[in-house]
Enzyme design. Sequence first.
Site, short mmCIF file in Angstrom:
data_model
loop_
_atom_site.label_atom_id
_atom_site.label_comp_id
_atom_site.label_asym_id
_atom_site.label_seq_id
_atom_site.Cartn_x
_atom_site.Cartn_y
_atom_site.Cartn_z
N ARG A 165 0.83 -1.22 0.00
CA ARG A 165 0.00 0.00 0.00
C ARG A 165 0.86 1.27 0.00
O ARG A 165 0.54 2.26 0.65
CB ARG A 165 -0.94 0.04 1.22
CG ARG A 165 -2.01 -1.03 1.25
CD ARG A 165 -3.00 -0.87 0.12
NE ARG A 165 -4.17 -1.72 0.30
CZ ARG A 165 -4.26 -2.98 -0.12
NH1 ARG A 165 -3.26 -3.54 -0.77
NH2 ARG A 165 -5.38 -3.66 0.07
N SER A 237 -11.05 -0.95 2.76
CA SER A 237 -10.27 -1.01 4.01
C SER A 237 -9.95 0.39 4.48
O SER A 237 -9.39 1.19 3.72
CB SER A 237 -8.94 -1.72 3.77
OG SER A 237 -9.16 -3.00 3.26
N GLU A 333 -5.48 3.83 5.85
CA GLU A 333 -5.18 3.55 4.45
C GLU A 333 -5.85 4.63 3.60
O GLU A 333 -5.35 5.02 2.54
CB GLU A 333 -5.75 2.18 4.12
CG GLU A 333 -5.10 1.52 2.95
CD GLU A 333 -6.11 0.98 1.98
OE1 GLU A 333 -6.76 1.78 1.29
OE2 GLU A 333 -6.22 -0.25 1.89
N1 EPU Z 1 -10.79 -10.84 9.81
C1 EPU Z 1 -11.46 -10.89 11.00
N2 EPU Z 1 -12.49 -10.03 11.19
C2 EPU Z 1 -12.90 -9.14 10.25
C3 EPU Z 1 -12.20 -9.08 9.04
C4 EPU Z 1 -11.14 -9.95 8.83
O1 EPU Z 1 -11.15 -11.68 11.87
O2 EPU Z 1 -13.86 -8.43 10.50
C5 EPU Z 1 -9.73 -11.81 9.55
C6 EPU Z 1 -10.24 -12.88 8.61
O3 EPU Z 1 -10.79 -13.94 9.31
C7 EPU Z 1 -9.02 -13.31 7.87
C8 EPU Z 1 -8.15 -12.08 7.86
O4 EPU Z 1 -8.68 -11.20 8.84
O5 EPU Z 1 -8.33 -14.31 8.55
C9 EPU Z 1 -8.02 -11.43 6.51
O6 EPU Z 1 -9.28 -10.94 6.09
P1 EPU Z 1 -9.57 -10.60 4.55
O7 EPU Z 1 -9.18 -11.75 3.70
O8 EPU Z 1 -10.97 -10.12 4.47
O9 EPU Z 1 -8.57 -9.48 4.18
P2 EPU Z 1 -8.03 -8.19 4.93
O10 EPU Z 1 -6.63 -8.43 5.37
O11 EPU Z 1 -9.01 -7.74 5.94
C10 EPU Z 1 -6.94 -7.17 2.79
C11 EPU Z 1 -6.96 -5.90 2.01
C12 EPU Z 1 -8.26 -5.81 1.19
C13 EPU Z 1 -8.30 -6.98 0.26
C14 EPU Z 1 -8.24 -8.26 1.09
C15 EPU Z 1 -8.18 -9.50 0.24
C16 EPU Z 1 -5.65 -4.33 3.31
C17 EPU Z 1 -5.67 -3.12 4.18
N3 EPU Z 1 -6.83 -4.77 2.90
O12 EPU Z 1 -8.01 -7.13 3.73
O13 EPU Z 1 -8.19 -4.60 0.42
O14 EPU Z 1 -9.47 -6.98 -0.54
O15 EPU Z 1 -7.06 -8.26 1.91
O16 EPU Z 1 -6.91 -9.63 -0.29
O17 EPU Z 1 -4.58 -4.86 3.03
C18 EPU Z 1 -8.81 -2.32 0.36
O18 EPU Z 1 -7.62 -2.05 0.39
O19 EPU Z 1 -9.69 -1.43 0.33
C19 EPU Z 1 -9.23 -3.71 0.42
C20 EPU Z 1 -10.52 -4.04 0.48
#
Ligand code: EPU
Length: 337
Positions: A165, A237, A333
């Site tokens: 990012r 995010s 972000e």
């Molecule tokens: N999780 C939780 N609770 C929540 C959300 C997530 O426990 O409310 C845990 C999930 O269980 C999982 C982990 O967090 O184990 C990862 O969750 P997820 O796959 O939804 O991805 P993220 O890390 O929350 C990142 C990016 C997203 C992108 C997803 C998928 C960042 C800041 N965000 O989210 O990007 O779509 O991975 O690759 O890196 C964005 O930047 O706007 C965005 C949506």
Amino acid sequence: MIEIKKDFPLKSRNTFGLDVNARFFVEASKADKISFSLNYASYYNLPIMVLGGGSNILFTKNYEGLIIHPLIQGIEITDDAQQSITVRVGAGITWDSLVEWSVSRGYGGLENLSFIPGDVGASPIQNIGAYGVEAKDSIVKVEGLNIITKKMIEFTNAECLFDYRYSIFKGELRHRVIITHVHFKLSKSPTLTTHYGNLDEEIEKLEEKSIKTVREAVINIRRRKLPDPAEIGNAGSFFKNPVVKASNFESIQSKFDKVPSYPAAENNVKIPAGWLIEQCGWKGKQIGNCGVHKDQALVIVNLGNATGKEILDLAHQIQKSVVDQFGIELEMEVNVV
Ligand code: EPU
């Protein structure tokens, strides 16, 4: 002809749906129109800001300057090799229409980045990423206009200093360059990246494993987890996933054995901010006109007529509780204006 609009409403131009105005607003379909707008701003001593799809921005008040919205179009194949093609894409092309274009022609590399809102010109700035892939993996060159010298400049992938990012356009060159075109190298025999989270599982529900089904699966997951900005204002995010020292991670793990994590550079560990926020009890919580999304705690939502200040205030409360409970500072972000 270029039309500079006055007191322009931005409500439909930011995915949070915040009701703010720009003192001046211009849509520029060519680089020379951007130059003209820059000269106009210098002449009247106005601050300037570039607004793409408005999907990563939080306006806390009206913008008292000139907003430039690049509308530069075009997807042009500049190199057609045996294994790959290179395309030069206008900053004003909608990101997902580029992904759709490439997937439907069998060119791989962007399929994991399906359905991300925003425009192509913004993709290098924060190096958009999802499901194990980042824009930097396909970007070969970025063209832009230097706001100070008003000259065109080019950056190779290495010169963009991409990171999670992050790029030089968020660092040293913040507010210094207006991106006009981005060049992507796409593969004719793509290797699929499907190991991330439940992506493989989702693809298995579909017939075959191809860039088309990766795109379909990503869209299915995103539709399920992320609120549609057309229905509920949000900017995806809100925070970055924090990178912590291994020792710090172990101490969290000793208390929460299910803490999810990903390896990061230099033996550090990346923890999903959504998980931290959920542990602090924020998931699905409503505070006034805004709240934390019920299916993804990393997303702050505008539940009605929230103001940018209310959203920012909620973000600060979330940051504070994550510091109190885990000693981790979440970095935003979203760009706050
Ligand atoms: N999780 C939780 N609770 C929540 C959300 C997530 O426990 O409310 C845990 C999930 O269980 C999982 C982990 O967090 O184990 C990862 O969750 P997820 O796959 O939804 O991805 P993220 O890390 O929350 C990142 C990016 C997203 C992108 C997803 C998928 C960042 C800041 N965000 O989210 O990007 O779509 O991975 O690759 O890196 C964005 O930047 O706007 C965005 C949506």
